[in-house]
Design an enzyme around this catalytic site. Structure first.
Site, mmCIF file in Angstrom:
data_model
loop_
_atom_site.group_PDB
_atom_site.id
_atom_site.type_symbol
_atom_site.label_atom_id
_atom_site.label_comp_id
_atom_site.label_asym_id
_atom_site.label_seq_id
_atom_site.Cartn_x
_atom_site.Cartn_y
_atom_site.Cartn_z
ATOM 1 N N GLN A 112 -2.713 0.872 100.210
ATOM 2 C CA GLN A 112 -3.337 2.193 100.350
ATOM 3 C C GLN A 112 -4.625 2.276 99.544
ATOM 4 O O GLN A 112 -5.549 3.011 99.918
ATOM 5 C CB GLN A 112 -2.325 3.287 100.001
ATOM 6 C CG GLN A 112 -1.222 3.290 101.081
ATOM 7 C CD GLN A 112 -0.170 4.368 100.934
ATOM 8 O OE1 GLN A 112 -0.146 5.105 99.951
ATOM 9 N NE2 GLN A 112 0.718 4.455 101.911
ATOM 10 N N ASN A 131 6.450 7.888 91.898
ATOM 11 C CA ASN A 131 6.854 7.073 90.742
ATOM 12 C C ASN A 131 6.951 5.594 91.063
ATOM 13 O O ASN A 131 7.254 5.246 92.196
ATOM 14 C CB ASN A 131 8.202 7.585 90.239
ATOM 15 C CG ASN A 131 7.998 8.844 89.419
ATOM 16 O OD1 ASN A 131 7.113 8.894 88.585
ATOM 17 N ND2 ASN A 131 8.805 9.850 89.692
ATOM 18 N N ASP A 159 5.188 17.858 83.773
ATOM 19 C CA ASP A 159 5.786 17.769 82.440
ATOM 20 C C ASP A 159 5.122 18.775 81.495
ATOM 21 O O ASP A 159 5.778 19.430 80.688
ATOM 22 C CB ASP A 159 5.640 16.339 81.905
ATOM 23 C CG ASP A 159 6.127 15.321 82.923
ATOM 24 O OD1 ASP A 159 7.330 15.258 83.159
ATOM 25 O OD2 ASP A 159 5.276 14.627 83.519
ATOM 26 N N ARG A 162 6.386 22.128 82.348
ATOM 27 C CA ARG A 162 7.769 22.268 81.855
ATOM 28 C C ARG A 162 7.770 22.595 80.370
ATOM 29 O O ARG A 162 8.567 23.414 79.902
ATOM 30 C CB ARG A 162 8.536 20.955 82.078
ATOM 31 C CG ARG A 162 8.941 20.714 83.532
ATOM 32 C CD ARG A 162 9.406 19.275 83.722
ATOM 33 N NE ARG A 162 9.967 19.045 85.042
ATOM 34 C CZ ARG A 162 10.169 17.845 85.582
ATOM 35 N NH1 ARG A 162 9.849 16.749 84.891
ATOM 36 N NH2 ARG A 162 10.688 17.734 86.777
ATOM 37 N N HIS A 187 4.747 9.155 82.610
ATOM 38 C CA HIS A 187 5.593 10.144 83.285
ATOM 39 C C HIS A 187 6.988 9.524 83.421
ATOM 40 O O HIS A 187 7.382 9.060 84.477
ATOM 41 C CB HIS A 187 5.031 10.524 84.654
ATOM 42 C CG HIS A 187 6.003 11.342 85.461
ATOM 43 N ND1 HIS A 187 6.340 12.630 85.133
ATOM 44 C CD2 HIS A 187 6.752 11.034 86.539
ATOM 45 C CE1 HIS A 187 7.239 13.074 85.984
ATOM 46 N NE2 HIS A 187 7.519 12.127 86.848
HETATM 47 P P1 NAI Z 1 10.959 11.929 99.438
HETATM 48 O O1 NAI Z 1 11.770 10.693 99.557
HETATM 49 O O2 NAI Z 1 11.520 13.228 99.929
HETATM 50 O O3 NAI Z 1 9.577 11.716 100.206
HETATM 51 C C1 NAI Z 1 8.823 10.562 100.101
HETATM 52 C C2 NAI Z 1 8.144 10.352 101.438
HETATM 53 O O4 NAI Z 1 7.289 9.226 101.316
HETATM 54 C C3 NAI Z 1 9.122 10.074 102.579
HETATM 55 O O5 NAI Z 1 8.843 10.919 103.681
HETATM 56 C C4 NAI Z 1 8.818 8.610 102.915
HETATM 57 O O6 NAI Z 1 9.014 8.318 104.289
HETATM 58 C C5 NAI Z 1 7.362 8.524 102.520
HETATM 59 N N1 NAI Z 1 6.860 7.155 102.331
HETATM 60 C C6 NAI Z 1 7.527 6.050 101.901
HETATM 61 N N2 NAI Z 1 6.724 4.986 101.914
HETATM 62 C C7 NAI Z 1 5.520 5.411 102.335
HETATM 63 C C8 NAI Z 1 4.286 4.778 102.561
HETATM 64 N N3 NAI Z 1 4.146 3.465 102.360
HETATM 65 N N4 NAI Z 1 3.252 5.509 103.002
HETATM 66 C C9 NAI Z 1 3.388 6.835 103.223
HETATM 67 N N5 NAI Z 1 4.546 7.498 103.041
HETATM 68 C C10 NAI Z 1 5.592 6.799 102.586
HETATM 69 O O7 NAI Z 1 10.533 12.041 97.928
HETATM 70 P P2 NAI Z 1 9.950 13.280 97.127
HETATM 71 O O8 NAI Z 1 11.062 14.021 96.503
HETATM 72 O O9 NAI Z 1 8.988 14.025 97.982
HETATM 73 O O10 NAI Z 1 9.184 12.539 95.945
HETATM 74 C C11 NAI Z 1 8.073 11.723 96.214
HETATM 75 C C12 NAI Z 1 7.699 10.891 95.002
HETATM 76 O O11 NAI Z 1 7.258 11.723 93.939
HETATM 77 C C13 NAI Z 1 8.839 10.071 94.429
HETATM 78 O O12 NAI Z 1 8.328 8.793 94.078
HETATM 79 C C14 NAI Z 1 9.229 10.834 93.188
HETATM 80 O O13 NAI Z 1 9.841 9.981 92.228
HETATM 81 C C15 NAI Z 1 7.893 11.321 92.735
HETATM 82 N N6 NAI Z 1 7.896 12.470 91.819
HETATM 83 C C16 NAI Z 1 6.928 12.494 90.838
HETATM 84 C C17 NAI Z 1 6.808 13.561 89.990
HETATM 85 C C18 NAI Z 1 5.742 13.595 88.951
HETATM 86 O O14 NAI Z 1 5.709 14.541 88.172
HETATM 87 N N7 NAI Z 1 4.845 12.635 88.835
HETATM 88 C C19 NAI Z 1 7.744 14.695 90.070
HETATM 89 C C20 NAI Z 1 8.703 14.591 91.147
HETATM 90 C C21 NAI Z 1 8.761 13.487 91.974
#
Ligand code: NAI
Length: 331
Positions: A112, A131, A159, A162, A187
Site C-alpha cells: 500500500q 495494528n 489513547d 482515553r 500504541h
Molecule cells: P475489522 O476486522 O472490523 O476491519 C478491518 C478491515 O480491514 C476488514 O474489513 C478487512 O477485510 C480489511 N482488510 C484486511 N486486509 C486489508 C488490506 N490488505 N487492504 C484493505 N483492507 C484490508 O477491524 P477494526 O475493528 O475495524 O480494526 C481495524 C484495525 O484498527 C485493527 O488492526 C485494529 O487492531 C486497529 N485499531 C487501532 C486502534 C488505534 O488506536 N491505533 C484502535 C482500535 C483498533
C-alpha cells in the site's frame, strides 16, 4: 465553494470503517464547510459488504459527500487522495505467532506504501490506525520514500482521549476542561500516559492535574494501567474492539493536523522520531505535538522525571524490537 478533498479509508468494510466514513461525510474530520470524496478500499472477501456501505452512504444523502469510490483495487483507491486513513490490516487470530501477524501486515503496508507513493496527490497526509500501528506506519514510510516522513503518522489520539476521559471522571470535571496529557511511545500496553504537564480549566484558573488529583498512587499506577488496558476492557465488554472511539479519535487526529491545535494545547501523535527527548531516531513514536498550517511539531523542553524516563525508554525498546521483527519479515 471549496474543492472536495479526497479521503481514503482502507479496511472500510470493517468495524472502524463503518463508524468512520459517516463521520468524514458529515464534516467531523475536515470541517462542516469542506466537501469530501470518499475512497474506500477493502479486500475481495469484503467486496459485497463494502458495496453495502457505499449504498448506505448514498442513502444518508450527506450534503458534503461529493462522490464515493468503493474498490478492492489499491491503485484505484489511492489515486488522487489527499488524506489516507489506513485502517485495513491483518488481525491477530488465536494461536498465531506475533511474527506471523507482523509478516502479514508488513506485506500489506509495503504494497500500500507503493500504491500511495505512485498515485496519491502531492502532500498526501497519512494516518495509520491498523495494528501494530507504529510499525505499520514505519514500514509504510520505508516503502514510500518520496512521501516526506513528516506526512506519515500513526494513531495514539485514542489513547490520549482515553487519558483525558479518565482524568475528567476522576475529578468530576468536563472532559473539554482537561488538556495536555501525553501518550509517549507505542500504541500498545507499554505506552506511557503522562499527566505531569496536564492541566484542568477551573473557575479559579488553570490548575495542574497533579495538584487536583490528591491521590498520587492512583496517578502513578491505576490511571496508567487503565489507559494502557482500555482497549482490552472494551473488547471484554463489547466482544469487539473499540470502533466508535477509534473513528472519532482518527477524525480528531486529522482535524488538528490539518486545521491546527488550539493555542496552548498539544495532542499526542505517533510521528517519526528525530531524537527528541532521547527517543531513538527512526522509530514512529508517540509524542506531544502542536500543529499549525498543516504541520506538526514536537513540543520541546518538557521536564521528564526519573519515573517517566524509564517509561519512555521501555516503550522505545519495544518499538525497536518491533522494528527489528518487521525487518526480519522483509528478508
Ligand atoms: P475489522 O476486522 O472490523 O476491519 C478491518 C478491515 O480491514 C476488514 O474489513 C478487512 O477485510 C480489511 N482488510 C484486511 N486486509 C486489508 C488490506 N490488505 N487492504 C484493505 N483492507 C484490508 O477491524 P477494526 O475493528 O475495524 O480494526 C481495524 C484495525 O484498527 C485493527 O488492526 C485494529 O487492531 C486497529 N485499531 C487501532 C486502534 C488505534 O488506536 N491505533 C484502535 C482500535 C483498533
Amino acid at each position: 465553494a471549496k474543492d472536495p478533498v479526497r479521503v481514503l479509508v482502507t479496511g472500510a468494510a470493517g468495524q472502524i470503517g463503518y463508524a468512520l466514513v459517516p463521520m468524514i461525510a458529515r464534516g467531523v474530520m475536515l470541517g462542516a464547510d469542506q466537501p469530501v470524496i470518499l475512497h474506500m478500499l477493502d479486500i475481495p472477501p469484503a467486496a459485497e459488504a463494502l458495496n453495502g456501505v457505499k449504498m448506505e452512504l448514498v442513502d444518508a444523502a450527506f450534503p458534503l459527500l461529493k462522490g464515493v469510490v468503493a474498490t478492492t483495487d489499491a491503485v484505484e483507491a489511492c489515486t488522487g487522495v489527499n488524506i489516507a486513513v489506513m485502517v485495513g490490516g491483518f488481525p491477530r487470530k488465536e494461536g498465531m505467532e506475533r511474527k506471523d501477524v507482523m509478516s502479514k501486515n508488513v506485506s500489506i503496508y509495503k504494497a500500500q506504501a507503493s500504491a500511495l507513493e505512485k498515485h496519491a496527490a502531492a502532500h498526501c497526509k497519512v494516518l495509520v490506525v491498523a495494528n501494530p500501528a507504529n510499525t505499520n506506519a514505519l514500514i509504510l514510510k520505508e516503502f514510500a520514500p518520496s512521501i516526506p516522513e513528516k506526512n506519515i503518522t500513526c494513531l495514539t489520539r485514542l489513547d490520549h482521549n482515553r487519558a483525558l476521559g479518565q482524568i475528567s471522571e476522576k475529578l468530576n470535571v468536563q472532559v473539554s476542561d482537561v488538556k495536555n496529557v501525553i501518550i509517549w511511545g507505542n500504541h500498545s500496553s507499554t505506552q506511557y500516559p503522562d499527566v505531569n504537564h496536564a492541566t484542568v480549566n477551573t473557575p479559579s484558573g488553570e490548575k495542574p492535574v497533579r495538584e487536583l488529583v490528591k491521590d498520587d498512587a492512583w496517578l502513578t499506577s491505576e490511571f496508567i494501567s487503565i489507559v494502557q488496558q482500555r482497549g482490552a476492557a472494551i473488547i471484554k465488554a463489547r466482544k469487539l474492539s473499540s470502533a466508535l472511539s477509534a473513528a472519532s479519535s482518527a477524525c480528531d487526529h486529522i482535524r488538528d493536523w490539518v486545521l491546527g491545535t488550539p493555542q496552548g494545547t498539544w495532542v499526542s501523535m505517533g510521528v517519526y522520531s528525530d531524537g527528541s527527548y532521547n527517543v531513538p531516531a527512526g522509530l514512529i513514536y508517540s509524542f506531544p505535538v502542536t500543529c499549525h498550517s498543516g504541520e506538526w511539531k514536537i513540543v520541546q523542553g518538557l521536564s521528564i522525571d526519573e519515573f517517566s524516563r524509564k517509561k519512555l525508554d521501555l516503550t522505545a525498546e519495544e518499538l525497536t524490537e518491533e522494528k527489528a521483527l518487521a525487518y526480519s519479515c522483509l528478508s
